[in-house]
Design an enzyme around this catalytic site. Structure first.
Site, PDB file in Angstrom:
ATOM      1  N   LYS A   1       0.840  -1.199   0.000  1.00  0.00           N
ATOM      2  CA  LYS A   1       0.000   0.000   0.000  1.00  0.00           C
ATOM      3  C   LYS A   1       0.881   1.257   0.000  1.00  0.00           C
ATOM      4  CE  LYS A   1      -3.833  -2.497   1.987  1.00  0.00           C
ATOM      5  NZ  LYS A   1      -4.554  -2.956   3.174  1.00  0.00           N
TER       6      LYS A   1
ATOM      7  N   GLN B   1      -4.870  -1.625   9.192  1.00  0.00           N
ATOM      8  CA  GLN B   1      -4.722  -2.950   8.587  1.00  0.00           C
ATOM      9  C   GLN B   1      -5.400  -4.004   9.461  1.00  0.00           C
ATOM     10  OE1 GLN B   1      -3.324  -3.625   5.507  1.00  0.00           O
ATOM     11  NE2 GLN B   1      -4.110  -5.685   5.885  1.00  0.00           N
TER      12      GLN B   1
ATOM     13  N   ASP C   1     -10.980   2.791   3.374  1.00  0.00           N
ATOM     14  CA  ASP C   1     -11.260   1.354   3.214  1.00  0.00           C
ATOM     15  C   ASP C   1     -12.750   1.115   2.923  1.00  0.00           C
ATOM     16  OD1 ASP C   1      -9.353  -0.634   3.143  1.00  0.00           O
ATOM     17  OD2 ASP C   1      -9.086  -0.732   5.313  1.00  0.00           O
TER      18      ASP C   1
END
Ligand code: NDP
Length: 278
Positions: free
Chosen positions: A52, A96, A119
Site C-alpha cells: 500500500k 490494517q 477502506d
C-alpha cells in the site's frame, strides 16, 4: 478457451490514470496523504502494508506509517485514530486488519472519521452504498466491478450469483452489482442446493474463503467467473476459492489467482485516496 481477466494489467492501468490525475491536481495545489496503521507484525499484514505504501509512492500521494506493537491497547489505538482524525495533513486512514484479538475491530472502524474512511468499512460508507449516495466504496468489490467494466463484461440484466455474504466482500458486492442493474442472488453457508443456484449464474462471484471449493459442477457453460479468494498452499503456491483448472474449460471468462482480483484491491484503495483530493 476462456478469456483471462487480467487484474495485474487493469490495476496498473488504473494506477497510471491516478498518477496522471494526482499530478494534475498537484498543479492546483491539492495533495493527499494516507495514514497506514498496523498493530503487531503479522507477516501477511506487513506485506499488504508495504504494498500500500509503495502504491502511494507510485501514484504520488504521501503516506505515514504507524507500526504499533502487538500489546497496544484498544484505548491507545482509539487515541491514535482520534489524533489522525484531527490531523489536517492526513486525508485517509487505513487500519490494517485483522487486529489482535484483544482489540474490538468494530469499535476501531467506527472511530475513523467517515470523511477519511478510505477502506469503505465505516457504517456510514456502508449505508451510503446501500442507498446509492456518495461515499467511499469498499476496495475489493469496487475492484471486481472495474475488472468487469474494463474487460467488456456486460452486467446489466445478467443473473449474478455471489457466494459469500461478508461485510467486506459479499454484501457490498451485491449492492454494487445491483447498481450495475444485474439481477443478484447472494448465497452463504445455509443456502440449499448451492450447485443448482450457482449454475443459474451468468456471472458467478466467489468469496467463500475455501480453497478450490467451486468446481465445474457449480458453473453454467459460458459463464463469467470472478474468484475473490486467496489461499497459500503448501509449497507457497497461491490458489483461489475456485478450482481454476476444472472450471476454466467451461466458462467464457475467469480471473486467475494470483493476478486477478488481488491487485485490484490496492488500485481501488488508491482511487479512494485520490477521491479525497477531487
Ligand atoms: P468470510 O470468511 O468473512 O466470509 C465467507 C463467506 O462464505 C460467509 O458469508 C460464509 O457464509 C460463506 N461460506 C462459507 N462456507 C460456505 C459454503 N460451504 N457454502 C456457501 N457459502 C459458504 O470471508 P471474506 O468475505 O472476508 O473473504 C472471502 C475470500 O476472499 C477469502 O479467501 C479471502 O482471503 C479473500 N479476500 C480477498 C481479498 C482480495 O483482495 N483479493 C480481499 C478480501 C478477501 P456464512 O455467512 O453463512 O458463514
Amino acid at each position: 478457451m476462456a478469456k483471462l481477466i487480467d487484474g495485474k494489467r487493469i490495476s496498473q492501468e488504473i494506477k497510471d490514470e491516478l498518477k496522471a490525475e494526482v499530478a494534475a491536481l498537484a498543479q492546483q495545489g491539492k495533495t493527499a496523504s494516507l495514514a497506514v496503521v498496523q498493530v503487531g507484525a503479522d507477516p501477511a499484514s506487513s506485506v499488504y502494508v508495504r504494498n500500500k505504501k509503495n502504491a502511494c509512492a507510485y501514484i504520488g500521494i504521501g503516506s505515514e506509517s504507524y507500526e504499533l506493537p502487538e500489546e497496544t491497547t484498544e484505548e491507545e489505538l482509539l487515541a491514535l485514530i482520534q489524533e489522525l482524525n484531527q490531523k489536517e495533513e492526513v486525508h485517509g486512514i487505513l487500519v490494517q486488519l485483522p487486529l489482535p484479538a484483544h482489540i474490538d475491530e468494530e469499535k476501531v472502524i467506527l472511530a475513523i472519521d467517515p470523511s477519511k474512511d478510505v477502506d469503505g468499512f465505516h457504517p456510514q460508507s456502508a449505508g451510503a452504498l446501500m442507498i446509492g449516495s456518495k461515499g467511499f466504496l469498499p476496495c475489493t468489490p469496487a475492484g471486481v466491478i472495474q475488472l468487469m467494466k474494463r474487460s467488456g463484461v456486460e452486467m446489466e440484466g445478467k443473473n449474478c450469483v455471489i457466494v459469500g455474504r461478508s461485510n467486506i466482500v459479499g454484501k457490498p458486492m451485491a449492492m454494487l452489482m445491483l447498481r450495475e442493474n444485474a439481477t443478484v442472488t447472494v448465497t452463504h453457508s445455509r443456502t440449499k442446493n448451492l450447485k443448482e443456484v450457482c449454475k443459474q449464474a451468468d456471472i458467478l462471484i466467489v468469496a467463500i474463503g475455501k480453497p478450490k471449493f467451486i468446481n465445474e459442477e457449480y458453473v453454467k457453460e459460458g459463464a463469467v467467473v470472478i474468484d475473490v479468494g486467496i489461499h497459500r498452499l503448501e509449497g507457497k503456491k497461491l490458489c483461489g476459492d475456485v478450482d481454476f483448472d476444472a472450471v476454466e474449460p467451461h466458462v467464457s471468462a475467469i480471473t486467475p489467482v494470483p493476478g486477478g482480483v488481488g491487485p485490484m484491491t490496492i488500485a481501488m484503495l488508491m482511487d479512494n485516496c485520490v477521491e479525497t483530493m477531487r
